[in-house]
Design a protein around this motif. Structure first.
Motif, mmCIF file in Angstrom:
data_model
loop_
_atom_site.group_PDB
_atom_site.id
_atom_site.type_symbol
_atom_site.label_atom_id
_atom_site.label_comp_id
_atom_site.label_asym_id
_atom_site.label_seq_id
_atom_site.Cartn_x
_atom_site.Cartn_y
_atom_site.Cartn_z
ATOM 1 N N VAL A 146 24.772 9.153 -116.916
ATOM 2 C CA VAL A 146 24.665 9.702 -115.565
ATOM 3 C C VAL A 146 23.356 9.256 -114.929
ATOM 4 O O VAL A 146 22.433 8.802 -115.613
ATOM 5 C CB VAL A 146 24.745 11.250 -115.566
ATOM 6 C CG1 VAL A 146 26.066 11.697 -116.155
ATOM 7 C CG2 VAL A 146 23.572 11.875 -116.329
ATOM 8 N N TYR A 150 20.464 13.780 -112.675
ATOM 9 C CA TYR A 150 21.495 14.741 -113.061
ATOM 10 C C TYR A 150 21.453 15.098 -114.551
ATOM 11 O O TYR A 150 22.315 15.837 -115.026
ATOM 12 C CB TYR A 150 22.885 14.190 -112.732
ATOM 13 C CG TYR A 150 23.173 14.052 -111.257
ATOM 14 C CD1 TYR A 150 23.324 15.175 -110.460
ATOM 15 C CD2 TYR A 150 23.300 12.797 -110.675
ATOM 16 C CE1 TYR A 150 23.607 15.057 -109.101
ATOM 17 C CE2 TYR A 150 23.581 12.671 -109.314
ATOM 18 C CZ TYR A 150 23.732 13.806 -108.536
ATOM 19 O OH TYR A 150 24.008 13.691 -107.203
ATOM 20 N N VAL A 154 23.932 17.889 -116.241
ATOM 21 C CA VAL A 154 25.043 17.416 -117.063
ATOM 22 C C VAL A 154 24.951 17.943 -118.495
ATOM 23 O O VAL A 154 25.976 18.252 -119.113
ATOM 24 C CB VAL A 154 25.110 15.878 -117.034
ATOM 25 C CG1 VAL A 154 26.087 15.346 -118.085
ATOM 26 C CG2 VAL A 154 25.534 15.400 -115.642
ATOM 27 N N ILE A 214 31.685 15.760 -112.629
ATOM 28 C CA ILE A 214 30.741 14.772 -113.144
ATOM 29 C C ILE A 214 30.917 13.402 -112.490
ATOM 30 O O ILE A 214 29.988 12.588 -112.477
ATOM 31 C CB ILE A 214 30.849 14.646 -114.686
ATOM 32 C CG1 ILE A 214 29.588 13.988 -115.257
ATOM 33 C CG2 ILE A 214 32.086 13.864 -115.104
ATOM 34 C CD1 ILE A 214 29.542 13.953 -116.766
#
Length: 231
Positions: A146, A150, A154, A214
């Protein structure tokens, strides 16, 4: 395979029981997880299995080894992943100097398509490990990359997904690890009693909602692969 689960549970208990020490010392003392992706020439796949099993046995015999698991990708018989757990960083570093590891690398070099991709990881969230996986069990390994901003969000999302997954029929394992030095890269290993159990998990609203959320955070393809155990 049963040995792997027993040792994995033992590793979890061991980690929880650590005394309160400094963060730097804790980083050295906590278990080290390693994921090694191996791709060989297609005609050498069976030779690779013999070589991988011999290396796994030698690694398990080392004093600092907690667990070694060998998996073969379903539908891609020449692609494998090795999961290792070492008691701490010192044990992992000692393993790197062991002569059998260099011999293994030399043998693999002769039949590989590309050099092994080794990821050094730290555990973020381990779900409880179920016992007695059958020959129909499947293992799912996902590399989640990612965007750096983030990473914290996450890590929480993956933990929540794991907490939901342990409640499902056919659950065997759900472990979330984070790459050392690259905190926006995660490796998730799941175990399911059958491919049908995994398919049911993928169809659940909680799994689909996770993938929806996501998706805009990803820095690369959501790399999910399905394996079978070699031992």
């Amino acid at each position: 395979m049963q040995v792997f689960f027993n040792l994995l549970v033992s590793a979890t208990i061991f980690a929880v029981g650590f005394p309160v020490i400094s963060p730097r010392a804790a980083a050295q003392e906590q278990p080290v997880y390693v994921a090694i992706y191996v791709e060989t020439q297609p005609q050498s796949a069976e030779q690779a299995i013999t070589t991988l099993k011999a290396e796994a046995a030698a690694s398990r015999a080392e004093a600092g080894s907690v667990a070694v698991q060998l998996l073969r990708e379903i539908g891609r018989d020449n692609r494998f992943v090795i999961f290792e757990i070492w008691k701490d960083r010192a044990a992992f570093d000692a393993h790197q100097k062991d002569p059998h590891l260099q011999a293994f690398r030399n043998q693999l070099h002769a039949i590989e398509t590309a050099p092994p991709d080794e990821r050094l990881l730290t555990r973020l969230w381990p779900g409880p490990a179920a016992n007695h996986p059958s020959a129909h069990a499947v293992w799912v390994v996902t590399h989640v990359d990612v965007m750096p901003s983030y990473a914290d969000e996450v890590s929480g999302m993956l933990k929540t997904l794991g907490e939901e997954s342990v409640k499902e029929p056919g659950y065997l394992l759900f472990t979330v690890t984070q790459q050392i030095g690259r905190p926006n890269h995660f490796t998730v290993e799941e175990g399911w009693a059958s491919h049908l159990a995994f398919d049911a998990h993928e169809a659940l609203a909680s799994t689909r909602q996770f993938r929806d959320k996501i998706s805009p955070m990803l820095g690369a393809l959501y790399d999910q692969r399905i394996y079978q155990g070699l031992e």
